[in-house]
Design a protein around this motif. Structure first.
Motif, PDB file in Angstrom:
ATOM      1  N   SER A 200      -7.261 -10.425   0.396  1.00 34.29           N
ATOM      2  CA  SER A 200      -7.269  -9.385  -0.625  1.00 34.29           C
ATOM      3  C   SER A 200      -6.060  -9.526  -1.528  1.00 34.29           C
ATOM      4  CB  SER A 200      -7.252  -7.999   0.018  1.00 34.29           C
ATOM      5  OG  SER A 200      -7.040  -6.998  -0.966  1.00 34.29           O
ATOM      6  N   VAL A 203      -7.504  -4.431  -3.177  1.00 38.84           N
ATOM      7  CA  VAL A 203      -8.621  -3.900  -2.399  1.00 38.84           C
ATOM      8  C   VAL A 203      -9.668  -3.241  -3.284  1.00 38.84           C
ATOM      9  CG1 VAL A 203      -9.263  -2.262  -0.588  1.00 38.84           C
ATOM     10  CG2 VAL A 203      -7.165  -3.593  -0.375  1.00 38.84           C
ATOM     11  N   LEU A 210     -14.859  -6.038  -0.965  1.00 35.53           N
ATOM     12  CA  LEU A 210     -14.333  -5.628   0.335  1.00 35.53           C
ATOM     13  C   LEU A 210     -14.991  -4.364   0.876  1.00 35.53           C
ATOM     14  CD1 LEU A 210     -10.526  -6.438   0.047  1.00 35.53           C
ATOM     15  CD2 LEU A 210     -12.313  -7.706   1.249  1.00 35.53           C
ATOM     16  N   CYS A 229      -5.835  -8.977   7.438  1.00 33.54           N
ATOM     17  CA  CYS A 229      -5.877  -9.190   5.985  1.00 33.54           C
ATOM     18  C   CYS A 229      -4.742 -10.112   5.560  1.00 33.54           C
ATOM     19  CB  CYS A 229      -5.773  -7.843   5.259  1.00 33.54           C
ATOM     20  SG  CYS A 229      -5.664  -7.987   3.465  1.00 33.54           S
TER      21      CYS A 229
END
Length: 422
Positions: A200, A203, A210, A229
């Motif tokens: 990411s 986000v 996502l 992440c």
């Protein structure tokens, strides 16, 4: 910088592996108080007086096509499409807009998105690109996937030029399988959890999808699930509950360790020109799950290096994650096949061989031909000398040792021994 910059650097690395002298010019300044102009970047290129100039992304440096036009008039020039910017008035991804097929103008529906442009400037930007690409001395356009190429051939701009496909190369000595348990111990990750890795930068970026991944994980409710992440993830409150954030990782060796620690990498992008991250994961022996959008099918070989969902929906994404969760043997097989695929198709040497072939196809357009022979520079690696005195590399996995170079004829073995494979 970031994905496109890394990809462009790897093109340079592939050329260096073949013995070419290379110079990297960054169009974006390190110091915002001292911005670079088309003239200053041109002057940096001029210092090398190159045989070939290979452009990458310019939009993050806020430079236009004047630089490309001036360079192409003097030196053979290629432009690598790391996204769709060259084929449109201003945008990197289409988002369903079809105006690029005829002409982009002030009615652009995404002018306020990156890279932001005053709507009144969009038509002139479109025409400037068309003017440069249409010139008799062609700028050879290199698309980073079959999908990117199809979009380039549909564009009113790039369809007027010479469009070819270029596959990236990856440093397989960095991105390689490692002991999963050891990687987890070093990174401070639980030894027995099922780790779903995702990336990411932002986000809330809808293009990266996502929200689809988080909905898929909610549907699954897997035991011992640990989402991890890698990337900026500016707003941690929007992440899936319990997600471990690794931050933006500049060190490729650390990134490779994170890939190797994961059970599966999931990239739920809704728009993607290619997806280097899938190849990086595959090189580390970690299978991927993704949607079959854009250039992603070029990056994931379905059933070989990972799984492509049957449709663009969180339920389909969940089905593929569940399959890999339930079948550890299949998951491990995919990881092994993925590494083989990368070694065969995505090494820096394979990338240069394909680039060399592209240049051979367009000498009348670009005005330069590559050297008649490819002589790769010897790689520094741990080697063993078997009977007969010839030196070959050894690849070890568990109790199995594979002799790199076995099965080749005498001349090919000599070429491998001397580090001069063609």
């Amino acid at each position: 910088r970031y994905g496109a910059g890394i990809a462009h650097g790897r093109i340079r690395d592939a050329m260096a592996a073949a013995g070419h002298e290379t110079t990297m010019v960054c169009a974006r300044p390190d110091d915002a108080r001292r911005p670079k102009t088309e003239a200053t970047v041109y002057a940096e290129i001029e210092k090398s007086d190159p045989d070939l100039v290979v452009f990458g992304n310019l939009h993050n440096a806020d430079l236009g096509m004047g630089l490309v036009e001036n360079v192409a008039e003097r030196w053979p020039t290629c432009f690598v499409m790391h996204d769709l910017w060259l084929a449109t008035g201003r945008c990197c991804y289409l988002g369903g807009c079809e105006k690029f097929r005829s002409s982009c103008d002030y009615s652009c529906p995404t002018a306020d998105q990156y890279p932001v442009m005053n709507p009144e400037r969009i038509e002139s930007a479109f025409m400037n690109k068309l003017n440069v690409i249409s010139k008799p001395r062609k700028v050879v356009v290199l698309a980073n996937s079959q999908w990117t190429r199809s979009q380039a051939e549909a564009s009113a701009i790039t369809s007027k030029g010479v469009v070819k496909t270029l596959k990236y190369g990856f440093p397989t000595h960095v991105f390689k399988p490692r002991d999963k348990a050891l990687c987890r111990e070093v990174l401070g990750l639980p030894p027995d959890d099922f780790i779903v890795l995702f990336a990411s930068v932002n986000v809330s970026d809808e293009r990266k999808g996502l929200s689809h991944l988080f909905e898929a994980l909610n549907r699954l409710q897997l035991k011992n699930l640990l989402p991890v992440c890698i990337g900026h993830a500016y707003d941690h409150t929007d992440l899936y509950p319990g997600t471990v954030t690794m931050g933006y990782v500049e060190d490729p060796w650390r990134a490779a360790m994170i890939y190797a620690a994961a059970d599966v990498f999931v990239g739920p992008s809704l728009q993607e020109a290619f997806g280097q991250i899938f190849i990086e994961a595959a090189a580390c022996g970690t299978p991927s799950v993704a949607y079959p959008v854009g250039g992603v099918p070029d990056a994931i070989q379905h059933g070989v290096t990972g799984r492509l969902a049957s449709q663009i929906h969180p339920a389909a994404l969940a089905d593929e994650i569940q399959r890999l969760y339930d079948d550890a043997e299949y998951r491990e097989n995919l990881g092994a096949w993925a590494r083989m695929e990368v070694e065969n198709e995505w090494s820096l040497r394979s990338a240069y061989h394909r680039f060399n072939n592209v240049l051979r196809e367009v000498p009348e357009h670009i005005g330069v031909s590559p050297p008649p022979n490819i002589q790769f520079q010897p790689e520094k690696s741990n080697c063993s000398t078997p009977k007969g005195g010839r030196t070959f590399g050894l690849m070890e996995k568990g109790e199995n040792t594979v002799l790199i170079g076995s099965g080749f004829s005498g001349p090919e073995q000599l070429a491998l021994r001397d580090g001069n494979s063609t």
